[in-house]
Each structure stands twice: as structure tokens, then as C-alpha cells.
Design a protein around this motif. Sequence first.
Motif, PDB file in Angstrom:
ATOM      1  N   LYS A  21      -3.281 -13.345  -0.234  1.00  0.00           N
ATOM      2  CA  LYS A  21      -3.785 -11.972  -0.156  1.00  0.00           C
ATOM      3  C   LYS A  21      -3.055 -11.247   0.960  1.00  0.00           C
ATOM      4  CE  LYS A  21      -8.294 -10.125  -0.728  1.00  0.00           C
ATOM      5  NZ  LYS A  21      -9.725 -10.264  -0.425  1.00  0.00           N
ATOM      6  N   ARG A  22      -2.666 -10.012   0.680  1.00  0.00           N
ATOM      7  CA  ARG A  22      -1.923  -9.203   1.630  1.00  0.00           C
ATOM      8  C   ARG A  22      -2.891  -8.302   2.400  1.00  0.00           C
ATOM      9  NH1 ARG A  22       3.076  -5.245   0.333  1.00  0.00           N
ATOM     10  NH2 ARG A  22       4.213  -5.688   2.199  1.00  0.00           N
ATOM     11  N   TYR A  32      -3.305  -5.144   5.299  1.00  0.00           N
ATOM     12  CA  TYR A  32      -2.715  -4.033   6.032  1.00  0.00           C
ATOM     13  C   TYR A  32      -3.190  -4.112   7.479  1.00  0.00           C
ATOM     14  CZ  TYR A  32      -2.326   0.697   7.898  1.00  0.00           C
ATOM     15  OH  TYR A  32      -2.049   1.782   8.688  1.00  0.00           O
ATOM     16  N   PHE A  50       2.142  -5.616   7.606  1.00  0.00           N
ATOM     17  CA  PHE A  50       1.400  -6.378   6.604  1.00  0.00           C
ATOM     18  C   PHE A  50       1.457  -7.863   6.954  1.00  0.00           C
ATOM     19  CE2 PHE A  50       2.893  -2.531   4.588  1.00  0.00           C
ATOM     20  CZ  PHE A  50       1.730  -2.059   3.991  1.00  0.00           C
ATOM     21  N   GLU A  89       0.427 -11.604   5.166  1.00  0.00           N
ATOM     22  CA  GLU A  89      -0.014 -12.285   3.948  1.00  0.00           C
ATOM     23  C   GLU A  89      -0.645 -13.605   4.338  1.00  0.00           C
ATOM     24  OE1 GLU A  89       1.797 -12.736  -0.409  1.00  0.00           O
ATOM     25  OE2 GLU A  89       2.903 -13.857   1.098  1.00  0.00           O
ATOM     26  N   GLU A 102      -7.766  -4.850   3.509  1.00  0.00           N
ATOM     27  CA  GLU A 102      -6.980  -5.362   2.389  1.00  0.00           C
ATOM     28  C   GLU A 102      -5.924  -4.338   1.999  1.00  0.00           C
ATOM     29  OE1 GLU A 102      -7.666  -6.956  -2.180  1.00  0.00           O
ATOM     30  OE2 GLU A 102      -9.367  -6.729  -0.831  1.00  0.00           O
ATOM     31  N   ALA A 103      -4.689  -4.799   1.836  1.00  0.00           N
ATOM     32  CA  ALA A 103      -3.601  -3.899   1.432  1.00  0.00           C
ATOM     33  C   ALA A 103      -3.792  -3.483  -0.013  1.00  0.00           C
ATOM     34  CB  ALA A 103      -2.256  -4.584   1.614  1.00  0.00           C
ATOM     35  N   ARG A 104      -3.481  -2.235  -0.284  1.00  0.00           N
ATOM     36  CA  ARG A 104      -3.543  -1.721  -1.648  1.00  0.00           C
ATOM     37  C   ARG A 104      -2.120  -1.598  -2.174  1.00  0.00           C
ATOM     38  NH1 ARG A 104      -6.794   3.489  -0.331  1.00  0.00           N
ATOM     39  NH2 ARG A 104      -5.734   3.109   1.599  1.00  0.00           N
ATOM     40  N   PRO A 105      -1.938  -1.749  -3.474  1.00  0.00           N
ATOM     41  CA  PRO A 105      -0.590  -1.578  -4.020  1.00  0.00           C
ATOM     42  C   PRO A 105      -0.088  -0.169  -3.750  1.00  0.00           C
ATOM     43  CG  PRO A 105      -2.102  -2.406  -5.697  1.00  0.00           C
ATOM     44  CD  PRO A 105      -2.919  -2.067  -4.491  1.00  0.00           C
ATOM     45  N   GLN A 106       1.211  -0.068  -3.496  1.00  0.00           N
ATOM     46  CA  GLN A 106       1.804   1.230  -3.235  1.00  0.00           C
ATOM     47  C   GLN A 106       1.741   2.071  -4.506  1.00  0.00           C
ATOM     48  OE1 GLN A 106       5.821   1.040  -1.917  1.00  0.00           O
ATOM     49  NE2 GLN A 106       5.836   3.133  -1.202  1.00  0.00           N
ATOM     50  N   ALA A 107       1.213   3.267  -4.360  1.00  0.00           N
ATOM     51  CA  ALA A 107       1.110   4.170  -5.508  1.00  0.00           C
ATOM     52  C   ALA A 107       2.501   4.603  -5.936  1.00  0.00           C
ATOM     53  CB  ALA A 107       0.278   5.385  -5.144  1.00  0.00           C
ATOM     54  N   GLU A 108       2.668   4.717  -7.229  1.00  0.00           N
ATOM     55  CA  GLU A 108       3.953   5.169  -7.735  1.00  0.00           C
ATOM     56  C   GLU A 108       4.151   6.617  -7.335  1.00  0.00           C
ATOM     57  OE1 GLU A 108       6.144   5.357 -11.975  1.00  0.00           O
ATOM     58  OE2 GLU A 108       4.931   3.625 -11.488  1.00  0.00           O
TER      59      GLU A 108
END
Length: 111
Positions: A3-4, A6, A47, A49, A77-83
Motif C-alpha cells: 500500500k502506498r 502520501y 510517498f 510504500e 493513503e495515497a490516491r491514484p493520480q487523476a488523469e
Amino acid sequence: MAKRIYVGNLSYQSDEDALRDLFAESGEVRSVKIITDETGRSKGFGFVEMASDEEADKAIAALNGVSFGGRNLVVNEARPQAERGRTGGGPGKQRKSFGGGGGGRESGRWR
């Protein structure tokens, strides 16, 4: 499953080894990355991991708000980078044309 996490509000003098040591108190650290600008200066976040979800949750609970390098860490918790959408006038950007040209004014009236 890894788990990544932030980690924000880092001191600009923080280094990855010190951050790894801090998070290792909560479990196995797989990787640490402090984000830097083009000059190599820290942007004040990074970040971490962790090897498992449980260890990551333990680290978040233990370290969020903790003073590190003279600053209180923001750990979640890191969130995926938004496109990101395209901006600017590069390829793929269509320009709208409104036409124009020609015409003129004669005798006080537009033709």
C-alpha cells in the motif's frame, strides 16, 4: 498487498533514509520517494510504500500529525493520480475559427 502512503508537510531538509527509518517502526518499508523539482529541491511531500495494508494502516495511525524535522506530518493513503486534461495549443487541440475577412463599411453601413 503493498500500500502506498502520501506523506506531506515534509521539511525541505528531510531525506529518504530518515523517512524510511521513521516508517520502519510500523513495518516493512518497500520504497520511499521524496518528490523534488527540476533543481533537486524537495517539494515537501513524498510517498512511502509499505509491504502490507495492515502495516500501512498502522503507520498512518501512528505518524499522522507527528513532528518530524520540525514540522507536523500529514500522512494518509495515497490516491491514484487523476488523469490530466490537455491544455495549451499543442497537437490535438482544435482551434475554432469564426471566419471573417472581407466586407467593409460603405456609406455608414456594414455590408
